[in-house]
Design an enzyme around this catalytic site. Structure first.
Site, mmCIF file in Angstrom:
data_model
loop_
_atom_site.group_PDB
_atom_site.id
_atom_site.type_symbol
_atom_site.label_atom_id
_atom_site.label_comp_id
_atom_site.label_asym_id
_atom_site.label_seq_id
_atom_site.Cartn_x
_atom_site.Cartn_y
_atom_site.Cartn_z
ATOM 1 N N GLN A 1 96.456 30.950 66.423
ATOM 2 C CA GLN A 1 97.199 32.075 66.980
ATOM 3 C C GLN A 1 97.843 31.754 68.326
ATOM 4 O OE1 GLN A 1 94.554 35.442 67.048
ATOM 5 N NE2 GLN A 1 94.536 35.677 64.826
ATOM 6 N N GLY B 1 100.417 18.370 74.310
ATOM 7 C CA GLY B 1 99.293 17.811 75.045
ATOM 8 C C GLY B 1 99.703 16.594 75.852
ATOM 9 N N GLU C 1 125.634 22.923 90.432
ATOM 10 C CA GLU C 1 126.583 23.977 90.048
ATOM 11 C C GLU C 1 126.081 25.357 90.464
ATOM 12 O OE1 GLU C 1 129.138 22.623 89.273
ATOM 13 O OE2 GLU C 1 128.730 20.837 88.095
ATOM 14 N N ALA D 1 132.544 24.410 84.963
ATOM 15 C CA ALA D 1 131.373 23.577 84.690
ATOM 16 C C ALA D 1 130.133 24.424 84.444
ATOM 17 C CB ALA D 1 131.144 22.613 85.844
ATOM 18 N N CYS E 1 136.912 25.372 89.630
ATOM 19 C CA CYS E 1 136.430 24.247 88.816
ATOM 20 C C CYS E 1 134.934 24.382 88.536
ATOM 21 C CB CYS E 1 136.723 22.931 89.520
ATOM 22 S SG CYS E 1 138.463 22.674 89.941
ATOM 23 N N LEU E 2 134.182 24.764 89.562
ATOM 24 C CA LEU E 2 132.741 24.936 89.379
ATOM 25 C C LEU E 2 132.446 26.000 88.331
ATOM 26 C CD1 LEU E 2 131.399 24.768 93.048
ATOM 27 C CD2 LEU E 2 131.354 22.974 91.309
ATOM 28 N N PHE F 1 134.213 14.222 90.836
ATOM 29 C CA PHE F 1 134.611 15.424 91.563
ATOM 30 C C PHE F 1 133.826 15.470 92.859
ATOM 31 C CE2 PHE F 1 134.279 20.036 92.400
ATOM 32 C CZ PHE F 1 135.567 20.484 92.151
#
Length: 395
Positions: A290, A350, A374, A253, A249-250, A137
């Protein structure tokens, strides 16, 4: 120690909102990715290439994933929610794989299905749905990204009777371009912006691949160069004029990205949870501390909210009530939160978080591209700002 719940990534019970058929679609895509993508994708990313992309496209087509939400012409005709769930599973494997499917179905195929002639549809859609032909496209240009009205690609009538066209210009950052059999190209004409169906073996068409990417490396990205490309008048989309065509179209998508970003987020969150349960420090798993639990919970909260938003938008799309600004809401929120989930997951892993032995850094890198394409953060913010205030602040 109490046992964790059976579905730690579905604390809200979102699965209860899905039908058995929707769960079956999800399971089928997940199985295909587990067999065909997951064992290889880190290597593809590292090498910057997908092995046998045409074979992969045919496998995706055989499962009905290419243009799966379109009706007729060999397309599966499934719901928007089914398509969203497929995008989530594809991007849980890699954003590049979801991009392959999204560009094929929501951009190239949708453009032909919605705006093409009957000749275009019958010639291309069955082959594209089967993965036998790959599409791309062509809208973005080197100097025209968020402002497609400024595109320089030009189509001119080359004969007095209007029987053919000549196309000249360049498109940039085009997924699938160097492997595509057909390109949907948007160009300025004396009649406004028009779309053209361009077979890639047409003389004057070339698609050099873009190298040195550090994101979406398991995806084919290239340019489109149009140097005196000659096309018959029948190559042009017959009716649509202006930006209505490419923007429609976008929007298709972008909807897939709302779901897909949550796939990358889920993959990274799952990797972080598994690692935290296995990594022993100071005599116990780091998931027992925690601060680690706070990270896991915060990631899960944003993932859950993003998934609920995607499902809500999917139901609206299936009902025919989804508005463009709602897609912008989903794209802006879900990609932004997915990146934060990946970054937080990286801290839990990490130093291992930067290794391709785990999916986290790959997803984080990929999402930097997804954040931009997009529609950038800025453009979606302004779309929502206009929806809220009634004032267009684009200029």
């Amino acid at each position: 120690m109490t046992n964790p719940v059976a579905a730690p990534l579905d604390l809200a019970g979102i699965d209860d909102l899905l039908s058995d058929d929707e769960k079956a679609v999800r399971a089928s895509v997940r199985q295909l990715c587990a067999e065909r993508v997951d064992p290889y994708v880190a290597d593809w990313f590292e090498r910057g290439t997908i092995d046998d992309i045409r074979g992969l496209a045919k496998e995706l087509g055989s499962l009905g994933l290419l243009g799966m939400h379109l009706e007729g012409y060999g397309c599966a005709g499934m719901s928007a929610t089914d398509y969203g769930l497929a995008c989530l599973e594809l991007e849980a494997s890699d954003s590049g794989i979801r991009s392959l499917v999204s560009v094929q179905g929501s951009l190239a195929m949708f453009a032909i299905w919605r705006w093409g002639s009957e000749e275009h549809r019958t010639e291309w859609l069955p082959r594209m749905a089967a993965g036998e032909a790959i599409g791309c496209f062509g809208l973005t240009e080197p100097d025209a990204g968020s402002d497609p009205a400024s595109m320089r690609t030009r189509a001119r009538r080359t004969s007095g009777d209007g029987s053919d066209w000549g196309l000249d210009g360049r498109k940039m950052w085009i997924t699938n371009s160097s492997v595509a059999d057909v390109a949907v190209v948007w160009a300025q004409t004396d009649e406004g912006v028009r779309g053209f169906v361009v077979p890639t073996d047409t003389p004057g068409f070339s698609a050099p691949e873009i190298k040195h990417k550090q994101s979406l490396r398991a995806s084919v990205t290239g340019e489109i160069v149009l140097d005196g490309v000659r096309l018959p008048d029948s190559a042009a989309f017959p009716e649509v004029r202006g930006l209505k065509g490419p923007l429609s179209c976008l929007n298709e998508a972008r909807y897939g990205i709302v779901w897909g970003a949550m796939g990358a987020a889920r993959s990274s969150l799952q990797a972080a949870l598994d690692y935290a349960n296995q990594r022993i420090q100071f005599g116990k798993p780091i998931s027992a501390f925690q601060l680690t639990q706070q990270k896991l919970v915060d990631m899960n909260l944003e993932y859950t909210k993003g998934l609920l938003l995607a499902l809500h938008l999917g139901r609206r799309k299936d009902a025919g009530t989804l508005r463009p600004e709602q897609v912008s809401l989903g794209k802006l929120n879900n990609v932004r939160e997915a990146i934060e989930i990946c970054r937080t997951a990286r801290t839990i892993l990490g130093a291992n978080g930067i290794s391709l032995e785990y999916p986290v850094i790959r997803h984080a890198n990929n999402l930097e591209s997804v954040l931009t394409y997009e529609g950038t953060v800025e453009m979606h913010t302004l779309v929502l700002g206009q929806a809220m205030t009634g004032h267009a602040a684009f200029r």
